[in-house]
Design an enzyme around this catalytic site. Structure first.
Site, PDB file in Angstrom:
ATOM      1  N   LYS A  79     -67.065  30.336  39.077  1.00 31.22           N
ATOM      2  CA  LYS A  79     -67.379  30.296  37.644  1.00 31.22           C
ATOM      3  C   LYS A  79     -66.361  29.405  36.957  1.00 31.22           C
ATOM      4  O   LYS A  79     -65.203  29.303  37.360  1.00 31.22           O
ATOM      5  CB  LYS A  79     -67.311  31.693  37.031  1.00 31.22           C
ATOM      6  CG  LYS A  79     -68.210  31.874  35.825  1.00 31.22           C
ATOM      7  CD  LYS A  79     -69.661  32.050  36.250  1.00 31.22           C
ATOM      8  CE  LYS A  79     -70.546  32.458  35.089  1.00 31.22           C
ATOM      9  NZ  LYS A  79     -71.914  32.764  35.529  1.00 31.22           N
ATOM     10  N   VAL A 180     -82.840  39.883  22.118  1.00 27.74           N
ATOM     11  CA  VAL A 180     -84.051  39.078  22.288  1.00 27.74           C
ATOM     12  C   VAL A 180     -83.672  37.601  22.212  1.00 27.74           C
ATOM     13  O   VAL A 180     -84.164  36.838  21.388  1.00 27.74           O
ATOM     14  CB  VAL A 180     -85.121  39.417  21.224  1.00 27.74           C
ATOM     15  CG1 VAL A 180     -86.500  38.955  21.702  1.00 27.74           C
ATOM     16  CG2 VAL A 180     -85.174  40.904  20.931  1.00 27.74           C
ATOM     17  N   ASN A 182     -82.817  33.851  24.539  1.00 28.05           N
ATOM     18  CA  ASN A 182     -83.681  32.923  25.275  1.00 28.05           C
ATOM     19  C   ASN A 182     -84.331  33.549  26.501  1.00 28.05           C
ATOM     20  O   ASN A 182     -85.542  33.447  26.697  1.00 28.05           O
ATOM     21  CB  ASN A 182     -82.881  31.682  25.691  1.00 28.05           C
ATOM     22  CG  ASN A 182     -82.478  30.826  24.512  1.00 28.05           C
ATOM     23  OD1 ASN A 182     -83.149  30.830  23.485  1.00 28.05           O
ATOM     24  ND2 ASN A 182     -81.378  30.094  24.659  1.00 28.05           N
TER      25      ASN A 182
END
Length: 364
Positions: A79, A180, A182
């Site tokens: 990462k 809510v 992408n």
């Protein structure tokens, strides 16, 4: 302390990246390359301290190792975190500088979008390195991975419904959705199309309005979402939301969502949610569709082939439930077992990834 943490959790490499002219401050954490070059997204966040950024990079890199292994991918885990405000500090120069650092790793690490980074940002890095996925189709990439992440969540939810209700149909099921954004909105579209009923919440009123107006969702308050009666709770926002306070509030039979690190304490709260009679679908199995999709870019992107592989999330989730029952362990532990077993098996035939081995990068 850093080397102690690397030894305790088997990290291979941590790279600190600084470019004075662009203001870049980034950390690349490579956890494990047993299965192949490490792939993991690049997120940008206004961390309060460098220590906080390092902790996040290390935690997320290890999570990617487990996600990639459990998904059956021949890639390791890593990462990147960029320290900065994505609303003010982004620039072409910053991402191109990071791209040069990634190029310097000579294929040990491949990056992708993550929180607060975009296709455009990936395109900037692609100017400096081939080792980037999720760039635009013009740059040989597959674009925004959010819809593919949502597709994986959809298949995971169907497998979870099969485990709990005996049928993988979501028609008529009530799904409570936290967040809510992408990924979640794409998922909600699929659920709505199948005939599920949606209860949603979000900190962004525009996101709520879109789900209510377009998908017929019912909106509730941020704190109310835990206590609504539903068939499946779908957390798609913050991590650590399954804890001592929230688990007793849940009125569902299953939890299956896209957010990372949903269990505040994997062992403690994995047991607590099981004792509450709720089936938990481990998050890194559920949300693996995005990385499965971008991993396809490494051998030349074929969307139909990527979609077929994402559909396998259903079977991987079923395996997790089987392991949990057979070994009498929590589903969270079962997911770790699935990932660790694959890494241990491949360790017998592979060593640390080296550039002298065959690389499957074909772009450019």
């Amino acid at each position: 302390m850093l080397f102690e943490e690397m030894v305790n959790r088997d990290y291979e490499q941590v790279v600190f990246c600084h470019d004075k002219s662009s203001g870049l401050k980034a950390i690349i954490a490579i956890h494990d390359t047993t299965l192949g070059p490490a792939l993991g997204g690049c997120r940008m966040w206004p961390y309060e301290t460098e220590e906080e950024a390092l902790t996040d990079a290390l935690r997320l890199a290890r999570g990617m190792t487990y996600k990639n292994a459990a998904a059956g991918l021949n890639i390791g885990g890593a990462k990147t975190v960029i320290i900065g405000d994505p609303k003010k500090d982004k620039s072409e120069a910053l991402f191109r500088a990071l791209g040069r650092y990634i190029e310097g790793l000579n294929g040990r690490y491949i990056t992708a979008e993550d929180v607060n980074t975009t296709v455009e940002d990936m395109n900037y890095m692609f100017e400096e390195t081939n080792y980037v996925t999720g760039s635009s189709s013009a740059a040989g990439g597959s674009g925004n991975p959010s819809p593919k992440t949502a597709l994986g969540v959809y298949y995971a939810m169907k497998a979870t419904a099969k485990e709990v209700y005996g049928s993988d149909s979501l028609e008529g099921k009530t799904i409570s959705v936290q967040g809510v954004g992408n990924v979640s909105y794409s998922l909600c579209e699929m659920l709505h199309e199948e005939g599920a009923k949606l209860i949603v919440t979000d900190i962004n009123q525009e996101s709520i309005d879109r789900a209510v107006n377009n998908l017929g969702a019912t909106a509730v308050g941020i704190d109310e979402i835990y206590g609504v009666e539903a068939d499946i709770f779908c957390p798609c926002a913050l991590g650590g939301i399954l804890n001592d306070d929230t688990i007793p509030q849940l009125k569902v039979k299953a939890v299956c969502g896209s957010s990372n690190n949903q269990l505040l304490d994997i062992e403690k709260h994995g047991k607590a949610i099981e004792e509450a009679g709720i089936v938990y679908a481990p998050d890194y199995i559920v949300n693996s569709g995005g990385v499965i999709n971008v991993a396809e870019e490494l051998s030349g992107y074929d969307e139909a082939k990527a979609d077929r592989k994402i559909k396998e999330v259903y079977n991987q989730m079923t395996k997790v439930f089987e392991i949990a029952k057979n070994e009498k362990i929590t589903t969270a532990m079962a997911a770790d077992h699935l990932a660790e077993s694959r890494i241990e098996e491949m360790m017998r035939v592979r060593s640390t990834f080296l550039q002298t081995e065959k690389s499957s990068i074909t772009k450019r």
